[in-house]
Design a protein around this motif. Sequence first.
Motif, PDB file in Angstrom:
ATOM      1  N   GLN A   1       0.938  -1.186  -0.094  1.00  0.00           N
ATOM      2  CA  GLN A   1      -0.068   0.205  -0.205  1.00  0.00           C
ATOM      3  C   GLN A   1       0.909   1.245   0.044  1.00  0.00           C
ATOM      4  O   GLN A   1       1.862   1.383   0.762  1.00  0.00           O
ATOM      5  CB  GLN A   1      -0.922   0.189   1.263  1.00  0.00           C
ATOM      6  CG  GLN A   1      -1.965  -1.208   1.378  1.00  0.00           C
ATOM      7  CD  GLN A   1      -2.658  -0.999   2.508  1.00  0.00           C
ATOM      8  OE1 GLN A   1      -2.722  -0.060   3.416  1.00  0.00           O
ATOM      9  NE2 GLN A   1      -3.762  -1.809   2.673  1.00  0.00           N
TER      10      GLN A   1
ATOM     11  N   THR B   1     -16.183   9.109  -3.018  1.00  0.00           N
ATOM     12  CA  THR B   1     -15.049   9.567  -2.196  1.00  0.00           C
ATOM     13  C   THR B   1     -14.971  11.163  -2.336  1.00  0.00           C
ATOM     14  O   THR B   1     -15.419  11.517  -3.535  1.00  0.00           O
ATOM     15  CB  THR B   1     -14.084   8.795  -2.354  1.00  0.00           C
ATOM     16  OG1 THR B   1     -13.184   9.336  -3.420  1.00  0.00           O
ATOM     17  CG2 THR B   1     -14.072   7.459  -1.993  1.00  0.00           C
TER      18      THR B   1
ATOM     19  N   SER C   1      -5.930   6.644  -2.669  1.00  0.00           N
ATOM     20  CA  SER C   1      -7.192   5.990  -2.430  1.00  0.00           C
ATOM     21  C   SER C   1      -6.956   4.674  -2.521  1.00  0.00           C
ATOM     22  O   SER C   1      -6.596   3.939  -3.439  1.00  0.00           O
ATOM     23  CB  SER C   1      -8.110   6.356  -3.804  1.00  0.00           C
ATOM     24  OG  SER C   1      -9.399   5.745  -3.756  1.00  0.00           O
ATOM     25  N   GLN C   2      -7.371   4.055  -1.151  1.00  0.00           N
ATOM     26  CA  GLN C   2      -7.149   2.473  -0.971  1.00  0.00           C
ATOM     27  C   GLN C   2      -5.814   2.087  -1.257  1.00  0.00           C
ATOM     28  O   GLN C   2      -5.819   1.023  -1.973  1.00  0.00           O
ATOM     29  CB  GLN C   2      -8.497   1.797  -1.969  1.00  0.00           C
ATOM     30  CG  GLN C   2      -9.865   2.272  -1.403  1.00  0.00           C
ATOM     31  CD  GLN C   2     -10.584   1.437  -2.516  1.00  0.00           C
ATOM     32  OE1 GLN C   2     -10.398   0.835  -3.399  1.00  0.00           O
ATOM     33  NE2 GLN C   2     -12.074   1.405  -2.002  1.00  0.00           N
TER      34      GLN C   2
END
Length: 900
Positions: free
Chosen positions: A436, A459, A447-448
């Motif tokens: 990540q 979002t 984002s994520q």
Amino acid sequence: MLFSFLAVISLIFSASVVCVAGQCLQGFTNATIGSTISVPGAAIAVQLLPGQYTSDTNPQLLHTLLTSSSATLSSSPGFNNSTTVSLPLTIALQAGIAAYPNANYSGSPTFTQLPETNGSLSSTSFSAGSLMLSSNAWAAISSSSSSTDRLIVWDSIPDLSQLPPSTSASRSSLSILDIQSAACSPPCSGAGICSASGTCTCPIGFTGSSCESCASGFFGPNCQPCPQGCTSCDEGISGTGRCLSAPVVNPPSSCNCLNGVCGSNGQCTCNAGWTNADNGTACAKCAQGFFLTSDGNCQACQLGCTQCADQTGDCIACKSGFTQDANDRTKCAATQSATSTGTVCPDGSFSNGTACTPCSPLCQTCTGATSNDCIICGAGKYSLNGNCVAADGNGVCQGSSMIADNNKHECDSCPSKCTSCKIPNFNVASTVNQLQCTGCLPGFVLSQGKCVSTCPSGTFLNPQDNLTCTACDSSCGTCAGSATFCLTCANNQLASNGKCVSSCPSNTFSSSGSCISCHPDCASCSGSSFNQCSSCPQDRPVLTGGRCLPTCSKSQYFDKTSSSCQSCDSSCSSCSGSGPNNCLACSNSNQILRGGSCVSSTCSSSTSIIPGLGLCLSDLVAVPVSSGTSSAIPLPTVTGIDTPIAPAKPSSSRPLAWWEILLMALGCAFIFLIILMLWRRRARKRRAQATIAFAVAKNIAPKSNWRWRLIRFGERLFGHKPSQRFIPPEESEHIRMAKLKAAEEARHERDMDKLLDAYDYSRYSRASTSRAPSPLPSLHDYNHDRLATHPNRHSGTPLSAGSIYSQVTGMPRKTAEPRQPVRNARDLLPSRFSRSSYSNSTRSDPLPPPVDLLEPSRPPTPAQEYARLVSHNQVPPQGSYWLQPTNTGSSNASRNPFRR
């Protein structure tokens, strides 16, 4: 009584002269409209009412003042500011409205000019007895006691007390709600101001030909700028102004960088695995030992591989002591370590030559005793630049921003747009697909766990860090600024001002799941444009063509009952209601307004109604008159007040326009060309006359005959160049004698031709007659000499002779020779005197054999057969055609060749 009233006036006001173009009136006035013209030394100054004045304007008094070089002007508020007189002189109110405290435009006026921007119009109340409005403009006024009632004024009003009783305009307290020019088409929107030039003036933030929309970076009904710190917001005249994207500080493009961070010094720091490209772009190519993947990231090659191919990662070059794995081309396998005796050393050891020695505790396999000799690092250690380093709980290799890869046993790079990354809860079982991103390049949002260019649907960008995309509230489909400010709603609801509602409120319309505000000109609408109104507000009540306008046209009034524009009465120029009793101005120039009705004027002193002012000149000027018991108050004598000017002589000093000069120049050039052509023609005629005179003097002048005139006519008809007449040179004596000799020979030949024609019986011999051939001698010698002298005598025809044109001009024929007529073959048969019968002994050059023009079935005649044999030098045998000798009594032998 009247005398005493005029006496009081004379004490208050001094006598003056008031003029309009074409007429002046002397008396007492308190009107302050227009301008005053004066000349030093003149007996009196003249007040000029609105209109145009030229040097030809009557009367003589006005003409003298206007044409004076020392004339000066002084104007009342709102009129011309110039103090000099320049003809033609136009006295007119500037764009705006002038309010006079008293009727008939008297008193000190208050001028309100046409506003430059919306909202700049002052709403201060004032008192007025009369109003003057500039041309092609309208004003909306109301009394302070009833601000909701609007009175639209299109014309000047000399006395407000004469307005229709139904109007609520109060002379003591008036306010101007709006004033604009009527020159704009289409009309301006509510934010725009129509200027006198016919264009809409837009305030800051507005744009469009009618100022109907917000410029880029502005939002809301007032088109205010987007919030500071936003590169884009929910803009537009129906926008909310919510910030949609934050500004990017030091984006990579600012220092020609692609996958790196620009520093304050303008240098780019590349992410791990990237280096400068060959074209100079920083951080645009994978570094040595890395390869480019299909998703645009640079990943490290496998252990032992120094160079690998893009996309596939296949190893291209292995380190020393490594060979490419036959089963996996992305890997390079280390050569097994063995002692001198051939013993293979197990993992965790290496050969020192004679025996196997343990590796460093940091190594799983090695080529030496130190930690720098590791091939594969030991448990919890990962290879980085030839060293074995540990990884923290997030999988980040010690002393770098790279991430640990358990499969490769080495540290690998983060994705290209990530400045940092992690693997949460990292352990020996973690894989790189759990990676990540924790930081992104400027211009990208998180984002994520991935760095993307914009936040996905559902979002919003967290305003606290301007980096993280946060999920919207469950009631929102999309949101902005906060999780609960909905742009669209779930469960088939509509978003209105950030809230989810079941139906849109007034002054909004539904579009794509949201309630969008109507245009500020509309009270309700079907769309966001200014021409999609369904109903209108009070300050713009007229609905036409989907637009809300502030007023109807000049000859109409707004009917509140039907909410539509209705036509005024024919007697009204403008009105406030139906019928002839609601006029605000009169359409007939001979009528004035009285109590809302148009009545015939009662102008005195031979005056008329002043155009645009709505009253007589005598209404502005009080002229003293005598009564039965008293005489009129005397007025100063003014010369020329009733005298018309003398007709002006046509002036020749007017400067010529450019097109007049051009026409004159073209005319002069044309006349010059005509004169030149005539002069050349005359010169040619004079030369021709001189030539003829010379020819006559030398006796060589040709005589004009009908042939020459016919040729000249044809040349002129068909446009040929004139031919020169052929003049034969003077003949000498021997030439004349030769001509006489030729004429005599020709006469002799004609006689011989007649004689030969008498002996020509060849055509009769073809009819099978019993007539014998003539015993006369052959005429070969004569014919041969004649043909040699004149070879074309029999072959030529009159058609091949010289034409009249050639005979007269001496020039050869320019066209093809005419074709000879075709004759019958029977007529071409040679006669007994033809060339076919000539003897070869008398010819210097043999002639070709005669051509038999008869049919093959016809036999030749004896004469033809004889001629053929003679031409071939053959002695003809004696036959039946030879003549039998007959004794004629002569003893001499006959020379007849046909005798035996």
